[in-house]
Design an enzyme around this catalytic site. Structure first.
Site, mmCIF file in Angstrom:
data_model
loop_
_atom_site.group_PDB
_atom_site.id
_atom_site.type_symbol
_atom_site.label_atom_id
_atom_site.label_comp_id
_atom_site.label_asym_id
_atom_site.label_seq_id
_atom_site.Cartn_x
_atom_site.Cartn_y
_atom_site.Cartn_z
ATOM 1 N N LYS A 170 0.852 -1.197 0.000
ATOM 2 C CA LYS A 170 0.000 0.000 0.000
ATOM 3 C C LYS A 170 0.889 1.248 0.000
ATOM 4 O O LYS A 170 1.476 1.607 1.001
ATOM 5 C CB LYS A 170 -0.925 0.034 1.222
ATOM 6 C CG LYS A 170 -2.057 1.031 1.025
ATOM 7 C CD LYS A 170 -2.488 1.764 2.280
ATOM 8 C CE LYS A 170 -1.629 2.905 2.687
ATOM 9 N NZ LYS A 170 -1.597 4.080 1.798
ATOM 10 N N GLU A 246 10.416 1.516 9.905
ATOM 11 C CA GLU A 246 11.423 2.532 9.533
ATOM 12 C C GLU A 246 10.737 3.877 9.703
ATOM 13 O O GLU A 246 9.888 4.249 8.896
ATOM 14 C CB GLU A 246 11.862 2.340 8.066
ATOM 15 C CG GLU A 246 12.579 1.039 7.785
ATOM 16 C CD GLU A 246 13.991 1.005 8.343
ATOM 17 O OE1 GLU A 246 14.495 2.054 8.776
ATOM 18 O OE2 GLU A 246 14.570 -0.087 8.372
ATOM 19 N N GLU A 381 11.176 16.737 13.781
ATOM 20 C CA GLU A 381 11.568 16.580 12.384
ATOM 21 C C GLU A 381 10.888 17.698 11.583
ATOM 22 O O GLU A 381 9.663 17.832 11.625
ATOM 23 C CB GLU A 381 11.029 15.209 11.944
ATOM 24 C CG GLU A 381 11.516 14.690 10.647
ATOM 25 C CD GLU A 381 10.873 13.319 10.327
ATOM 26 O OE1 GLU A 381 9.731 13.046 10.742
ATOM 27 O OE2 GLU A 381 11.533 12.535 9.634
HETATM 28 P P1 NAP Z 1 2.882 8.605 7.298
HETATM 29 O O1 NAP Z 1 1.859 9.664 7.373
HETATM 30 O O2 NAP Z 1 3.263 7.878 8.530
HETATM 31 O O3 NAP Z 1 2.363 7.574 6.189
HETATM 32 C C1 NAP Z 1 3.149 6.487 5.767
HETATM 33 C C2 NAP Z 1 2.242 5.437 5.156
HETATM 34 O O4 NAP Z 1 1.371 4.925 6.168
HETATM 35 C C3 NAP Z 1 1.329 5.975 4.048
HETATM 36 O O5 NAP Z 1 1.205 4.982 3.060
HETATM 37 C C4 NAP Z 1 0.027 6.180 4.785
HETATM 38 O O6 NAP Z 1 -1.098 6.150 3.944
HETATM 39 C C5 NAP Z 1 0.048 4.961 5.681
HETATM 40 N N1 NAP Z 1 -0.895 5.004 6.793
HETATM 41 C C6 NAP Z 1 -1.213 6.062 7.575
HETATM 42 N N2 NAP Z 1 -2.143 5.689 8.489
HETATM 43 C C7 NAP Z 1 -2.413 4.371 8.275
HETATM 44 C C8 NAP Z 1 -3.290 3.412 8.867
HETATM 45 N N3 NAP Z 1 -4.077 3.728 9.885
HETATM 46 N N4 NAP Z 1 -3.299 2.147 8.368
HETATM 47 C C9 NAP Z 1 -2.528 1.803 7.325
HETATM 48 N N5 NAP Z 1 -1.682 2.669 6.714
HETATM 49 C C10 NAP Z 1 -1.614 3.938 7.192
HETATM 50 O O7 NAP Z 1 4.263 9.142 6.707
HETATM 51 P P2 NAP Z 1 4.495 10.040 5.420
HETATM 52 O O8 NAP Z 1 4.028 11.417 5.736
HETATM 53 O O9 NAP Z 1 3.986 9.371 4.194
HETATM 54 O O10 NAP Z 1 6.106 10.003 5.324
HETATM 55 C C11 NAP Z 1 6.915 10.854 6.044
HETATM 56 C C12 NAP Z 1 7.495 10.149 7.267
HETATM 57 O O11 NAP Z 1 8.152 8.961 6.858
HETATM 58 C C13 NAP Z 1 8.546 10.987 7.953
HETATM 59 O O12 NAP Z 1 8.383 10.924 9.354
HETATM 60 C C14 NAP Z 1 9.856 10.305 7.544
HETATM 61 O O13 NAP Z 1 10.913 10.517 8.435
HETATM 62 C C15 NAP Z 1 9.433 8.887 7.473
HETATM 63 N N6 NAP Z 1 10.359 8.110 6.621
HETATM 64 C C16 NAP Z 1 11.176 7.205 7.227
HETATM 65 C C17 NAP Z 1 12.081 6.486 6.473
HETATM 66 C C18 NAP Z 1 12.993 5.473 7.118
HETATM 67 O O14 NAP Z 1 13.540 4.650 6.397
HETATM 68 N N7 NAP Z 1 13.182 5.491 8.424
HETATM 69 C C19 NAP Z 1 12.136 6.684 5.084
HETATM 70 C C20 NAP Z 1 11.287 7.610 4.494
HETATM 71 C C21 NAP Z 1 10.376 8.313 5.290
HETATM 72 P P3 NAP Z 1 -1.746 7.541 3.423
HETATM 73 O O15 NAP Z 1 -0.707 8.193 2.607
HETATM 74 O O16 NAP Z 1 -2.904 7.098 2.617
HETATM 75 O O17 NAP Z 1 -2.108 8.336 4.639
#
Ligand code: NAP
Length: 477
Positions: A170, A246, A381
């Site tokens: 997803k 991650e 962040e």
């Molecule tokens: P996010 O809001 O946590 O979303 C990540 C994924 O989770 C998206 O596909 C989102 O879907 C999904 N999601 C959210 N709520 C969910 C639920 N209740 N059930 C199932 N899936 C759910 O993060 P983001 O804004 O996309 O990305 C930014 C974050 O990712 C930052 O904090 C960054 O540091 C972190 N990141 C970490 C790494 C690493 O390797 N450590 C790498 C890249 C990014 P939707 O988009 O549909 O909401």
């Protein structure tokens, strides 16, 4: 583009679609098919049904398919790059890098599939043999973010398939198009139907239970924010799937007075301004030793004010837009808070409007000096093109301050003193430390965070381990 879901070997679009917009213009550039609970359950069922036969293929066969996927992705690279630029906003050169980085993961795990070894253990009896086998876990659910929409999918798909797991993927709602093009390339191979499934959702909470609480799902691999990672851990706890998380980062970037300052500035540019600062690895707090602070700030300001900002499709652009209004507002809030608390604006600091910027979420690459630990941008962040400079006295001071964060993903140290490089890198409570190296991530090495930056590792042998279970077979003969 219409991004359909892919379930059990068939592309599925339904009655409900959600729009996908270009963050550089706000214009709609495509749409994605909305998966409901029934389709999500069908994807899990297909992955479950195909698991036995996929797990039964040889490591060589799985490696061959991963290489075939990599070749198809190379063939489709121009289209995938175009979609990344359109929906994510990053410059073409960075999107090209992302696609080749995604292929590196496929190629590396194509080889690693053959290196899943077991063990024999000396037994306490003459007629007994203890054999340790490694078995694929089963159905894996992969949830990915929008900042590296293709690379994050590849980083999960490659080790999962290499291990013999099947997948339901997803991607993030902001960026469903390029992962769909990537999966199109992946499934136009000898990959059997049902092994890889793709679903899209604009409100993931509506399908969360079907995706995460199904006991047939044995592995959840998530990249995203710490907040959502913790929520997924709670939601899925009922049946104890293996979890890899991650999560967010808050990287300290430490510049000692003996460092090559020009190299450190190049390092900040590479780490901080890639994907407009929207990377989990990016430098978030730039600690500079007092004696070189003025010179470093000037060098950095000169370099940052030379960065060209604009829509990623334009030549020579090195910083694209932020992903959406929410991301934009967070950056504005961090800058306003820092300025109110006494930070000095060296360059940038505001929204860019007019001409190519209209309709987009463009923020000027910004350098702030005289930042302090209490400011929002030193505690959270930022996820934007803001480089805050904080001054430090000595090693002990900077180590303590760098470690005083709930995050522990990446840290950077710039010094020419070998002893200092060892001491500081060993003292930092971070999963990845770049010593004079702003880009330490590679498929062959473990990638992941300490503390609230996550659990488990992607990359290296640990990356395939994350999709394997250990079985002891005790023979008496
Ligand atoms: P996010 O809001 O946590 O979303 C990540 C994924 O989770 C998206 O596909 C989102 O879907 C999904 N999601 C959210 N709520 C969910 C639920 N209740 N059930 C199932 N899936 C759910 O993060 P983001 O804004 O996309 O990305 C930014 C974050 O990712 C930052 O904090 C960054 O540091 C972190 N990141 C970490 C790494 C690493 O390797 N450590 C790498 C890249 C990014 P939707 O988009 O549909 O909401």
């Amino acid at each position: 583009m219409d991004a359909r879901c892919y379930v059990d070997g068939a592309w599925v679009g339904g009655d409900r679609w959600f729009p996908v917009t270009d963050p550089a213009s706000g214009e709609q550039i495509g749409r994605a098919a909305e998966a409901d609970v029934t389709l999500t359950a069908a994807a899990v069922e297909a992955a479950h049904r195909s698991f036995g036969s996929w797990a039964g293929t040889t490591a060589g066969e799985r490696g061959d398919i991963l290489r075939e996927i990599s070749a198809n992705v190379a063939h489709e690279a121009d289209r995938i790059v175009e979609l990344i630029v359109a929906e994510q906003g990053k410059p073409v050169s960075q999107a090209r890098f992302e696609v080749s980085y995604a292929r590196e993961w496929l190629d590396w795990y194509a080889g690693e599939a053959r290196r899943v070894y077991g063990a024999t253990i000396p037994a306490g009896r003459h007629d007994k043999r203890l054999v340790v086998q490694r078995r694929p876990l089963g159905v894996a659910v992969a949830i990915t973010p929008w900042n590296f929409p293709v690379a994050m999918v590849a980083r999960k798909l490659a080790p999962a398939l290499a291990a013999g797991c099947t997948l339901v993927i997803k991607p993030a709602e902001q960026t469903p198009l390029s992962p769909t093009a990537f999966i199109e390339a992946a499934v136009a191979t000898a990959l059997p139907p049902g092994v890889v499934n793709l679903i899209h959702a604009s409100d993931p909470s509506s399908i969360s239970e079907a995706l995460l609480c199904d006991p047939r799902v044995r592995k959840i691999t998530f990249t995203g924010s710490t907040e959502v990672g913790k929520a997924l851990l709670r939601v899925s706890a009922g049946h104890l799937p293996r979890m890899s998380l991650e999560l967010g980062g808050h990287a300290p970037f430490i510049v000692f007075e003996d460092a090559d300052l020009e190299a450190a500035v190049r390092g900040v540019l590479a780490s901080k301004f890639q994907v407009a600062g929207q990377s989990c690895l990016c430098a978030n707090r730039i600690f500079v030793q007092e004696s070189v602070e003025e010179r470093f700030t000037q060098l950095l300001a000169d370099a940052v004010s030379g960065l060209r900002v604009g829509p990623g499709r334009l030549d020579d652009v090195s910083v694209g837009p932020l992903i959406d209004e929410a991301g934009f507002q967070k950056v504005e809030r961090h800058v306003a808070d820092a300025l109110a608390a006494g930070a000095h604006l060296v360059t940038g600091g505001s929204r860019l409007t007019g001409g190519d910027y209209d309709g987009g979420f463009f923020f000027a690459p910004t350098v702030l000096s005289s930042c302090t630990d209490g400011m929002l941008l030193a505690r959270e962040e930022t996820f934007g093109p803001i480089a805050p400079i904080l001054c430090f006295d000595d090693e002990a001071d900077v180590i303590e301050r760098a470690n005083s964060s709930a995050y522990g993903l990446a840290a950077y140290v710039y010094t020419r003193d070998l002893g200092r490089a060892w001491r500081v890198s060993e003292s930092l409570e971070y999963g990845i430390v770049g010593v004079n190296d702003p880009t330490p991530a590679t498929p062959s090495a473990p990638f992941g965070g300490f503390k609230e930056s996550g659990m488990g590792r992607e990359g290296g042998h640990e990356g395939i381990e994350a999709f394997l279970e250990t079985k002891l077979v005790s023979f008496v003969a």
